[in-house]
Enzyme design. Structure first.
Site, PDB file in Angstrom:
ATOM      1  N   LYS A  96      -3.976 -11.873  11.992  1.00  0.00           N
ATOM      2  CA  LYS A  96      -4.200 -13.223  11.460  1.00  0.00           C
ATOM      3  C   LYS A  96      -3.735 -14.288  12.459  1.00  0.00           C
ATOM      4  O   LYS A  96      -4.380 -15.322  12.633  1.00  0.00           O
ATOM      5  CB  LYS A  96      -3.480 -13.369  10.123  1.00  0.00           C
ATOM      6  N   GLU A 133       0.849  -1.196   0.000  1.00  0.00           N
ATOM      7  CA  GLU A 133       0.000   0.000   0.000  1.00  0.00           C
ATOM      8  C   GLU A 133       0.884   1.245   0.000  1.00  0.00           C
ATOM      9  O   GLU A 133       2.032   1.202   0.445  1.00  0.00           O
ATOM     10  CB  GLU A 133      -0.848   0.025   1.288  1.00  0.00           C
TER      11      GLU A 133
END
Lengths: 437, 437
Positions: free
Chosen positions: A211, A196
């Site tokens: 996660k 990003e």
């Protein structure tokens, strides 16, 4: 399938129409086969939540389906399932809680929401007798969540080692193979769309931490709060760490690690040295891999594309299909988290492992003796030392030290003292060696 | 849990009490947790079918539970689930058909029965509204079957590449690393218990063929008859093939391959050269790995222990737990095989790939020209030739030829003609290169 025919169908609303949302909507519109089973009703796209209904879209979609009003979705009795691909904590978390409270099944790819609010959302789903599914939140289409909820739930999971952030793994692979330094590798990843514009969430390890919280909660049957997971990013690694590590027989990966010990859970995200003959050390580029240690199943590894529109759509479709199957058969609720094994998290200071240190020193006699003394004082024994890159002009050299198994707190104290030695300029890197994989 | 209390429980009978059966029974007796879910009844071992009820057993078991009479099990209304670990086609296939017809759920680890009789057994299960589960039949505890039935069922699988026989992979790993020849590596595997006294089923590729038939049936939604799968074993490989392959940058593995093409399915089991940087090429020893190519999910690989009592028990327990969950919630039937994609199998003669040939020739001028001419005649272009091991006494040498992509039937014809050349003594090996993994 048409509303007007009055035929039975399952109404699906999608929250978000970015890259993943567009891919998912396209798949849903084109392929009933992917989400229906013989005997089940067809599925039907009822709404898509967007911020701006006038904006041009990547997918050819009936404009009447677009709305910027979530209440129009949550109040629609013809919407049975809500698929969330907004990303980010809010408003997603609030929307999903409202959706479950209103008796909608929920499928999400949002790791931040699942990691931070999963416990509450699972309870909400159970209370309302609906499904809450999140396969795509970890490793996209890699079916690790269903495996942990399904066949592996009967085993006893004692360890998880995972490469679960594609951006950082791409950057580390570039640094290892192309000799790029962190900034160069990051720029390259940004140009290719693998990172990003603001890469903080990935390179600081936050994404991997969400996660890992999800995997550990399922694997160990205990809720893990992501903010309690020790986390180090990759931005302090240097190209030559990869070179030195390779000479020593290691790769460097951003690992997410969770291990159950007798009294506590050891859980952490940080760059780690991995013996290069391990499968995990071969996971390159944007690929992800999750390795599980189960009491009976032994060492089990799943490898695949961990991000991107298509793999994420695969994970979402699988979840939607499972909701459809269960709806079609008046499905069950699977108990996802038991409280049996609730344990405390172990602080990183109690970790025992080997350490790689790259130390810049003055190129003069007695340096190694001084450093060795500090290690000895803290009860750290040295496995190997390599002297690297003497610099004639500045009269400095680099020492690469690999310790035997030592305690984290001792190594951190020793590193502080070594940094205080007159002969030492800086500690370039301090990286943990992961040898129990 | 006791029958006499009259409480609800789920009765489980086990067929077979060998190594796997004993491990499973032990786990079942010791750990209710592994197979029950909150709110489900407990499980209860009702019978164990053995040939000799008097024989001494590996597991401490109430002798009253042992029986050599299957009808006592199938007629027992308190037995709900039958777990089969007899192995072999009969009497297992007949027993399972009777069990399903009598309304018992079935869980099996028997690849031969699933591959040969799966279609009939699945239909029987659907007709009787019971479960037929077989996770442990391929890759033991690796959850590939549930993944193919679950989240991957929404994707479109186009290829399967698998190392699914631990015995042969152990032998090939010994041949590659220890320089052992086939007979030596086989003996070593037998001593270590990794190969049976009669190793035919493994080394001829039959075991892998059963497993591939199961994977392909699920992945492609089409029944594949194992006897129609092209199959070559590993017993014609020589230690120096591994040496030469390594020099060329390849490993040699027994691969089970299934690929969907436009009009047909290409399906085969044979030794193959794999570029050594591929993950599959790193799968060593008794480990298994299954790699799937899905339209959306992309390349997905699952790796783990593919045999043995504990990993197989893990797979069986997962299936039993799933049956228990579904019974507890009046579960669904999952449609496992659709007929939509039924395609013909493609004959091996139509395969296009590269080939590795090791040819023993007389050490004289003109040999390569003669061989090259044959290849040219059959439109086979040569990628590289290495001359190996001239033998001064016998005046012979070995040529290692790597072809470009060519048609199997042409290569087989060329090999026959080359063998007929006066200058050629023998063709030591002809191994396919698998480059699309």
């Amino acid at each position: 399938m048409d509303k007007k025919t009055g035929n039975n169908y399952i109404g699906i609303a999608v929250l978000g129409l970015g890259v993943v949302g567009s891919g998912f909507v396209k798949a849903l519109l084109e392929e009933q086969r992917a989400v229906t089973v013989p005997g089940s009703p067809n599925v039907h796209l009822t709404h898509v939540l967007v911020r701006d209904v006038e904006k041009k879209r990547l997918v050819d979609i009936d404009k009447d389906l677009l709305t910027n009003d979530f209440s129009a979705i949550v109040d629609d009795s013809e919407t049975n399932v809500i698929v969330e691909v907004l990303g980010g904590e809010e408003p997603a978390a609030t929307f999903l809680e409202q959706a479950l409270s209103s008796g909608k099944h929920v499928v999400t790819a949002n790791k931040e929401v699942v990691a931070k609010h999963g416990r509450k959302l699972i309870e909400k789903a159970q209370a309302n007798n609906v499904e809450f599914r999140y396969e795509a939140s970890v490793g996209a289409g890699i079916p690790i969540i269903s495996a942990l909820q399904g066949s592996l739930a009967s085993d006893y999971i004692s360890g998880i080692w995972a490469i679960i952030n594609g951006t950082t793994n791409y950057i580390l692979t570039s640094m290892a193979s192309g000799g790029l330094d962190f900034d160069g590798a990051l720029s390259e990843a940004q140009v290719l769309g693998y990172a990003e514009p603001d890469p903080t969430n990935d390179v600081e390890g936050f994404d991997a931490r969400y996660k890992l919280a999800i995997l550990a909660s399922l694997g160990f049957g205990t809720y893990v709060d992501p903010s309690e997971i020790y986390c180090e990013g990759i931005n302090s690694l240097h190209a030559r760490d990869f070179k030195y590590a390779r000479e020593l027989g290691y790769a460097i990966k951003l690992l997410a690690i969770a291990r159950e010990e007798m009294e506590s859970i050891q859980i952490r995200v940080h760059p780690a040295l991995l013996r290069e003959d391990l499968l995990l050390a071969k996971v390159d580029g944007v690929y992800n891999a999750i390795q599980i240690q189960g009491e009976r199943v032994g060492r089990l590894l799943m490898y695949g594309r961990g991000a991107g529109s298509e793999p994420t759509t695969s994970g979402l479709l699988g979840d939607v299909a499972e909701v459809v199957r269960r709806m079609a058969s008046k499905g069950e609720k699977v108990a996802i988290v038991s409280e049996e094994r609730q344990k405390a998290l172990k602080p990183i200071s109690d970790l025992h492992t080997s350490y790689y240190l790259r130390i810049s020193v003055l190129d003069q006699a007695g340096v190694l003796a001084a450093i060795s003394q500090v290690f000895a004082k803290w009860d750290i024994s040295i496995g190997s030392v390599i002297q690297k890159e003497s610099d004639d002009i500045s009269q400095t050299a680099e020492l690469v030290v690999l310790t035997h198994v030592s305690k984290e707190s001792a190594v951190q104290q020793a590193a502080k003292e070594i940094l205080g030695l007159a002969e030492v300029e800086s500690i370039g890197s301090l990286i943990r060696v992961e040898s129990d994989v």
